[in-house]
Design an enzyme around this catalytic site. Structure first.
Site, PDB file in Angstrom:
ATOM      1  N   ASP A  97      -7.367  -1.573  14.210  1.00 57.25           N
ATOM      2  CA  ASP A  97      -7.931  -0.418  14.913  1.00 57.25           C
ATOM      3  C   ASP A  97      -9.257  -0.005  14.264  1.00 57.25           C
ATOM      4  OD1 ASP A  97      -8.438   1.879  16.336  1.00 57.25           O
ATOM      5  OD2 ASP A  97      -6.425   2.683  16.178  1.00 57.25           O
ATOM      6  N   LYS A 135       0.835  -1.201   0.000  1.00 56.49           N
ATOM      7  CA  LYS A 135       0.000   0.000   0.000  1.00 56.49           C
ATOM      8  C   LYS A 135       0.867   1.247   0.000  1.00 56.49           C
ATOM      9  CE  LYS A 135      -0.586  -0.166   5.043  1.00 56.49           C
ATOM     10  NZ  LYS A 135      -1.518  -0.412   6.146  1.00 56.49           N
ATOM     11  N   ASP A 160      -2.164  -9.970  11.141  1.00 62.30           N
ATOM     12  CA  ASP A 160      -1.560  -8.739  11.637  1.00 62.30           C
ATOM     13  C   ASP A 160      -1.669  -8.729  13.155  1.00 62.30           C
ATOM     14  OD1 ASP A 160      -0.214  -6.348  11.504  1.00 62.30           O
ATOM     15  OD2 ASP A 160      -1.658  -5.352  10.198  1.00 62.30           O
TER      16      ASP A 160
END
Length: 339
Positions: free
Chosen positions: A234, A204, A230
């Site tokens: 959040d 990304k 991961d």
């Protein structure tokens, strides 16, 4: 180190459900009841935190179970004040069991005139009288070096490997582990190695902080079951976009395994409306009612591995043995019936 008196647990308010689960697992290991120490952690009218321990802890080996999750500052202060109360009550040793270590993402100076908050928090913990830290999947390995006391950093990868082997039994050859960013390649590679499958990466590029301008897939995911891995989820924005990208590239299913489900703001709503078939998190952070009721979010318990780690610390035996899937398999055998 030789075993001291019986290990004793005390909990703050961050995740009492997990603390009670750890005490039950330790009771099973010990063949005797291990209760949470009777104490109160309350607030005065002005929101100052007050701690009172109702049991004698002189000469005891104390373990404080307290994630520093949202509200991070309140939970951190509870941890520090509990530690101070135990130290002033002549506890022999104080270990902080911090399943989720808040402020871990502030582990370096991202730009000029910014703090390294993870180091400051480490200093506060040491100064409070805590002599050892037990945690799970630190965001950055170098945080262990921020402490001048021993830090045992457990890994969720062997727990995830057990779950993947159970959930995709007979289909593991179709699974490919995906890192949602280049920085997490090491974590994804470790999980892929454990279950014997391939690896892909979502690359990304950000146009501004918090904004993803472009995402591309490195690796072949068409016709495969993609499992993103991961340490923290959040707001889930990047995770959901990565799932859409993988689906667009021909993935038959997309799942995500995340150690710490912070899941703030619109995260749960985003996940519920996404192409993710499942999001698997641990209970290192106490799940909210919204998380518990989400149809495509599943929770793996970490009490079994934390309880065993506490027992190993207390008895002076190896904690690193818990890094192996083979070691954890009998610990989790009640959860995964492999008969």
């Amino acid at each position: 180190m030789a075993a001291m008196s019986e290990p004793k647990l005390i909990a703050g308010n961050a995740n009492r459900t997990l603390a009670r689960a750890i005490s039950r697992r330790m009771s099973l290991h010990r063949g005797a009841t291990v209760n949470l120490v009777d104490a109160r952690v309350t607030r005065f009218n002005d929101q100052e935190i007050f701690v009172e321990v109702f049991e004698n802890v002189r000469g005891e080996d104390m373990f404080i179970v307290q994630s520093t999750s949202n509200p991070a500052n309140d939970n951190l202060m509870e941890l520090l004040i509990i530690a101070d109360a135990l130290r002033r009550s002549s506890a022999a040793r104080i270990t902080a069991v911090i399943p989720y270590f808040g402020y871990a993402r502030q582990d370096r100076r991202s730009r000029a005139r910014t703090p390294i908050s993870a180091k400051l928090v480490a200093n506060l913990i040491v100064e409070a009288g805590i002599e050892r830290v037990l945690t799970l999947d630190l965001h950055a390995a170098q945080i262990q070096g921020f402490f001048d006391i021993p830090v045992d950093n457990l890994y969720a990868a062997p727990i995830f490997a057990l779950d993947l082997e159970h959930q995709f039994r007979g289909r593991l050859e179709d699974v490919i582990v995906v890192s949602p960013d280049v920085g997490g390649v090491g974590r994804a590679r470790e999980l892929a190695k454990r279950i014997g499958c391939g690896l892909a990466i979502v690359d990304k590029r950000r146009s501004a902080p918090g904004e993803v301008a472009e995402m591309t897939v490195i690796g072949e995911v068409a016709g495969r079951i993609c499992v993103m891995v991961d340490d923290i989820c959040d707001t889930a924005g990047t995770l959901v976009k990565a799932a859409e990208l993988l689906t667009g590239e021909g993935a038959t299913e997309v799942h995500a395994y995340i150690t710490h489900g912070v899941l703030s703001g619109p995260a749960v709503e985003r996940i519920a409306g996404s192409t993710l078939k499942s999001l698997v998190i641990t209970d290192s952070i106490e799940p909210t009612p919204a998380v518990n009721s989400a149809a495509n979010i599943r929770i793996l318990p970490v009490a079994p591995v934390l309880a065993q780690a506490i027992m190993n610390i207390w008895s002076g035996t190896s904690v690193s043995s818990l890094f192996d899937t083979e070691t954890l398999q009998p610990i989790y055998e009640g959860i995964y019936n492999r008969g």
